[in-house]
Scaffold this motif. Structure first.
Motif, PDB file in Angstrom:
ATOM      1  N   ALA A 132       0.848  -1.191   0.000  1.00  0.00           N
ATOM      2  CA  ALA A 132       0.000   0.000   0.000  1.00  0.00           C
ATOM      3  C   ALA A 132       0.882   1.239   0.000  1.00  0.00           C
ATOM      4  N   GLN A 133       0.524   2.217  -0.829  1.00  0.00           N
ATOM      5  CA  GLN A 133       1.260   3.474  -0.908  1.00  0.00           C
ATOM      6  C   GLN A 133       2.749   3.238  -1.167  1.00  0.00           C
ATOM      7  N   GLY A 134       3.069   2.212  -1.975  1.00  0.00           N
ATOM      8  CA  GLY A 134       4.459   1.933  -2.307  1.00  0.00           C
ATOM      9  C   GLY A 134       5.248   1.267  -1.213  1.00  0.00           C
ATOM     10  N   ARG A 135       4.550   0.832  -0.158  1.00  0.00           N
ATOM     11  CA  ARG A 135       5.232   0.187   0.962  1.00  0.00           C
ATOM     12  C   ARG A 135       4.618  -1.177   1.239  1.00  0.00           C
ATOM     13  N   ALA A 136       5.457  -2.084   1.723  1.00  0.00           N
ATOM     14  CA  ALA A 136       4.993  -3.413   2.127  1.00  0.00           C
ATOM     15  C   ALA A 136       4.836  -3.445   3.638  1.00  0.00           C
ATOM     16  N   TYR A 137       3.758  -4.096   4.082  1.00  0.00           N
ATOM     17  CA  TYR A 137       3.481  -4.259   5.508  1.00  0.00           C
ATOM     18  C   TYR A 137       3.529  -5.745   5.808  1.00  0.00           C
ATOM     19  N   LEU A 138       4.467  -6.148   6.658  1.00  0.00           N
ATOM     20  CA  LEU A 138       4.738  -7.561   6.895  1.00  0.00           C
ATOM     21  C   LEU A 138       4.660  -7.891   8.382  1.00  0.00           C
ATOM     22  N   PRO A 139       4.187  -9.088   8.732  1.00  0.00           N
ATOM     23  CA  PRO A 139       4.183  -9.493  10.142  1.00  0.00           C
ATOM     24  C   PRO A 139       5.593  -9.833  10.619  1.00  0.00           C
ATOM     25  N   ALA A 140       5.927  -9.401  11.799  1.00  0.00           N
ATOM     26  CA  ALA A 140       7.217  -9.750  12.401  1.00  0.00           C
ATOM     27  C   ALA A 140       7.030 -11.005  13.249  1.00  0.00           C
ATOM     28  N   ILE A 141       7.786 -12.052  12.928  1.00  0.00           N
ATOM     29  CA  ILE A 141       7.629 -13.323  13.638  1.00  0.00           C
ATOM     30  C   ILE A 141       8.032 -13.157  15.103  1.00  0.00           C
ATOM     31  N   GLY A 142       7.152 -13.630  16.001  1.00  0.00           N
ATOM     32  CA  GLY A 142       7.464 -13.619  17.420  1.00  0.00           C
ATOM     33  C   GLY A 142       7.505 -12.236  18.042  1.00  0.00           C
ATOM     34  N   ARG A 143       6.887 -11.240  17.377  1.00  0.00           N
ATOM     35  CA  ARG A 143       6.914  -9.885  17.903  1.00  0.00           C
ATOM     36  C   ARG A 143       5.541  -9.230  17.748  1.00  0.00           C
ATOM     37  N   HIS A 144       5.291  -8.245  18.561  1.00  0.00           N
ATOM     38  CA  HIS A 144       4.045  -7.487  18.472  1.00  0.00           C
ATOM     39  C   HIS A 144       4.284  -6.267  17.589  1.00  0.00           C
ATOM     40  N   GLU A 145       4.646  -6.537  16.336  1.00  0.00           N
ATOM     41  CA  GLU A 145       5.007  -5.462  15.421  1.00  0.00           C
ATOM     42  C   GLU A 145       4.610  -5.812  13.996  1.00  0.00           C
ATOM     43  N   VAL A 146       4.305  -4.765  13.230  1.00  0.00           N
ATOM     44  CA  VAL A 146       4.186  -4.855  11.783  1.00  0.00           C
ATOM     45  C   VAL A 146       5.375  -4.106  11.197  1.00  0.00           C
ATOM     46  N   LEU A 147       6.123  -4.772  10.327  1.00  0.00           N
ATOM     47  CA  LEU A 147       7.278  -4.166   9.689  1.00  0.00           C
ATOM     48  C   LEU A 147       6.840  -3.424   8.429  1.00  0.00           C
ATOM     49  N   VAL A 148       7.389  -2.234   8.230  1.00  0.00           N
ATOM     50  CA  VAL A 148       7.075  -1.426   7.050  1.00  0.00           C
ATOM     51  C   VAL A 148       8.333  -1.343   6.195  1.00  0.00           C
ATOM     52  N   VAL A 149       8.190  -1.710   4.911  1.00  0.00           N
ATOM     53  CA  VAL A 149       9.341  -1.841   4.021  1.00  0.00           C
ATOM     54  C   VAL A 149       9.094  -1.025   2.761  1.00  0.00           C
TER      55      VAL A 149
ATOM     56  N   ALA B  20      -4.125  -5.332   3.341  1.00  0.00           N
ATOM     57  CA  ALA B  20      -4.495  -3.983   2.922  1.00  0.00           C
ATOM     58  C   ALA B  20      -5.866  -3.978   2.271  1.00  0.00           C
ATOM     59  N   ARG B  21      -6.658  -2.961   2.602  1.00  0.00           N
ATOM     60  CA  ARG B  21      -7.877  -2.703   1.856  1.00  0.00           C
ATOM     61  C   ARG B  21      -7.486  -2.425   0.403  1.00  0.00           C
ATOM     62  N   PRO B  22      -8.291  -2.804  -0.579  1.00  0.00           N
ATOM     63  CA  PRO B  22      -7.875  -2.667  -1.978  1.00  0.00           C
ATOM     64  C   PRO B  22      -7.379  -1.286  -2.382  1.00  0.00           C
ATOM     65  N   ASP B  23      -7.872  -0.212  -1.752  1.00  0.00           N
ATOM     66  CA  ASP B  23      -7.381   1.121  -2.116  1.00  0.00           C
ATOM     67  C   ASP B  23      -6.082   1.482  -1.412  1.00  0.00           C
ATOM     68  N   GLY B  24      -5.624   0.654  -0.471  1.00  0.00           N
ATOM     69  CA  GLY B  24      -4.361   0.889   0.206  1.00  0.00           C
ATOM     70  C   GLY B  24      -4.416   1.868   1.356  1.00  0.00           C
ATOM     71  N   ARG B  25      -5.578   2.400   1.678  1.00  0.00           N
ATOM     72  CA  ARG B  25      -5.649   3.396   2.762  1.00  0.00           C
ATOM     73  C   ARG B  25      -5.592   2.746   4.140  1.00  0.00           C
ATOM     74  N   GLN B  26      -6.091   1.538   4.253  1.00  0.00           N
ATOM     75  CA  GLN B  26      -6.110   0.855   5.542  1.00  0.00           C
ATOM     76  C   GLN B  26      -5.379  -0.485   5.453  1.00  0.00           C
ATOM     77  N   VAL B  27      -4.828  -0.894   6.595  1.00  0.00           N
ATOM     78  CA  VAL B  27      -4.274  -2.231   6.763  1.00  0.00           C
ATOM     79  C   VAL B  27      -4.936  -2.846   7.986  1.00  0.00           C
ATOM     80  N   TRP B  28      -5.563  -4.007   7.795  1.00  0.00           N
ATOM     81  CA  TRP B  28      -6.246  -4.706   8.886  1.00  0.00           C
ATOM     82  C   TRP B  28      -5.355  -5.852   9.356  1.00  0.00           C
ATOM     83  N   VAL B  29      -5.266  -6.008  10.691  1.00  0.00           N
ATOM     84  CA  VAL B  29      -4.356  -6.985  11.291  1.00  0.00           C
ATOM     85  C   VAL B  29      -5.127  -7.863  12.267  1.00  0.00           C
TER      86      VAL B  29
END
Length: 387
Positions: A254-271, A293-302
Motif C-alpha cells: 500500500a502506498q508503495g510500501r509493504a506491511y509484513l508481520p514480524a515473527i514472534g513480535r508485536h510489530e508490523v514491519l514497514v518496508v 491492505a484494503r484494496p485502495d491501500g488506505r487501511q491495513v487490517w491486522v
C-alpha cells in the motif's frame, strides 16, 4: 391445441429446472474447517446461497479460482483437490493427490492447477479442466532428502515459485510445457515458512522462521540470484513464543510500501517497495497473523495469534498508526475484503459465525452462521497474481 399444451408444459418444466441466473464476480467460498463443508456466498447480498460437504480434512484449506470465476479449486490438508462449480453449487471432480498438503495455485493462463505438498514433499500439476495429473516436481533438495513445500505462488509465463522449509531454498518451476517442468534453485535461508509474490508478479519473498529476515528473488532477473532483506530485525531482543505461524500471503502492499508481520513480535514491519529497506515499525496488540491492505491501500487490517485472536486492529497508512481496535468475536482466523474494499468479512471460528464490517464506519453490518469457519475466498482473486 395438444401441440400448444405440450409446448407450454415443456417450457414450464424447463423454467422450473433452470438454476438461478447469476454472475460470478461477487461470489465466494467460506471454509468450515471442522466439518468438511464449504459455504458458498454472494457478497452483494451478503448471504450464503449453498453449502457443500464431502471435502475431507479442511483444517488448513485454501482456494483458487478459474479465470472466469465459475470454478473454485479447494486444496485440503489431507491432499484432497476438489473442483466446485459455483453456479451449479456442486462438486465437479475430486482427487486425493497426496497424503499431506497445504495449498495450491493456478497458472497465468488458467489451464494448470498446482498443489504444494508436505508428504511427499514437492508440487503436482493438474489439468484445470479434468484434474488429470500432468507432472510433478519432487522437493528433493539433497540425495534422499525431501522437503515440505510452502509459499506456492503463480508467476508470469506459467511459472510457479515456492519455498522448501527443510531445504532452505526457493525453487521456480516453469510449466509452460506442463508435462516437462524445468526448475531453477536459489538459496533462501533457515526454514522458509511461507512466501508471496508482489502484485505485479516481479518479486518473490520467502519469510524465514529459523532466523530474522526475508529472502527476496527478482523473478524478472533470476540470474541475479536471491538476496536477504530485513536481516536481524529482532537483533538484541528476546523472541516471543510463536503460537501460530504468520501468513505472508495475507501481506499488504500500500502506498508503495509493504506491511509484513514480524515473527514472534508485536510489530508490523514497514518496508519500502523500491529499495526493500525497512522504513518503520508499527506496534500492535499481539503477534500478527494476517496483515491485509484494503484494496485502495488506505487501511491495513491486522489479526492475531492466540491469546489475542479475538482482536482486530486497523492501521491508517497515511499516519502509520493504529486508528481502530475491534473485538469482533472469538478466534478471528481470516479476513477478506470485497473487491473494492467497502466491506471486510471476518471468520469467527469459536462463535461459528462469519461477520461483515463496513470499513469506513467500522460497524458490523451483517453476519451468518457457519460451522467453525476459517478461510474466506472471493472470486475477485481470479484476476490477481499470487492468489
Amino acid at each position: 391445441m395438444r401441440r400448444m399444451l405440450f409446448l407450454l408444459s415443456f417450457l414450464l418444466l424447463a423454467g422450473c429446472a433452470a438454476p438461478t441466473l447469476r454472475g460470478t464476480g461477487d461470489l465466494g467460498v467460506v471454509i468450515e474447517r471442522g466439518s468438511g463443508h464449504v459455504t458458498l456466498v454472494d457478497t452483494t447480498q451478503r448471504q450464503p446461497y449453498a453449502r457443500i460437504g464431502g471435502l475431507g480434512d479442511l483444517s488448513h484449506a485454501s482456494v483458487v479460482f478459474s479465470r472466469d470465476g465459475r470454478h473454485a479449486y479447494v486444496f485440503g490438508r489431507d491432499g484432497g483437490l476438489t473442483q466446485i462449480d459455483l453456479l451449479q453449487a456442486t462438486i465437479v471432480r475430486r482427487v486425493l493427490q497426496s497424503g499431506n498438503a497445504i495449498g495450491g495455485s493456478i497458472s497465468q493462463d488458467g489451464r494448470i492447477v498446482v498443489a504444494q505438498n508436505y508428504t511427499p514433499g514437492g508440487i503436482k500439476a493438474f489439468d484445470a479442466g479434468t484434474l488429470e495429473l500432468l507432472s510433478e516436481v519432487p522437493a528433493e533438495y539433497a540425495p534422499g532428502s525431501f522437503s515440505k513445500v510452502v509459499g506456492l505462488a503463480d508467476l508470469s509465463g506459467n511459472r510457479f515459485a515456492y519455498a522448501l522449509f527443510e531445504g532452505g531454498e526457493i525453487w521456480v518451476s516453469d510449466l509452460s510445457d506442463p508435462r516437462r517442468p524445468q526448475t531453477q534453485r536459489f538459496a533462501a535461508g533457515l526454514q522458509p515458512y511461507d512466501g508471496l509474490v508482489t502484485p505485479d508478479g516481479r518479486y518473490y519473498l520467502a519469510g524465514l522462521f529459523g532466523e530474522d529476515g526475508v529472502a527476496l528473488l527478482d523473478t524478472w532477473l533470476p540470474e541475479q540470484g536471491s538476496r536477504r532483506i530485513l536481516q536481524g530485525y529482532g537483533r538484541g531482543q528476546e523472541k516471543l513464543p510463536v503460537f501460530k505461524m504468520p501468513h505472508l500471503r495475507g501481506w499488504s502492499m500500500a502506498q508503495g510500501r509493504a506491511y509484513l508481520p514480524a515473527i514472534g513480535r508485536h510489530e508490523v514491519l514497514v518496508v519500502d517497495g523500491g529499495t526493500w529497506q525497512e522504513v518503520g515499525r508499527i506496534p500492535v496488540k499481539g503477534q500478527p497473523v494476517f496483515v491485509m491492505a484494503r484494496p485502495d491501500g488506505r487501511q491495513v487490517w491486522v489479526n492475531y495469534a492466540f491469546p489475542d485472536n479475538g482482536w482486530v486492529e486497523v492501521i491508517d497508512t497515511l499516519s502509520g498508526k493504529v486508528v481502530q481496535t475491534l473485538e469482533p468475536g472469538r478466534a478471528i482466523l481470516h479476513m477478506e475484503f470485497t473487491p473494492r474494499g467497502e466491506h471486510v468479512w471476518l471468520s469467527a471460528r469459536d462463535d461459528n459465525k462469519v461477520l461483515i464490517y463496513d470499513t469506513a464506519r467500522f460497524a458490523k453490518i451483517g453476519e451468518f452462521p457457519a460451522q467453525a469457519p476459517s478461510g474466506i475466498f472471493f472470486t475477485s482473486r481470479a484476476a490477481r497474481t499470487g492468489f
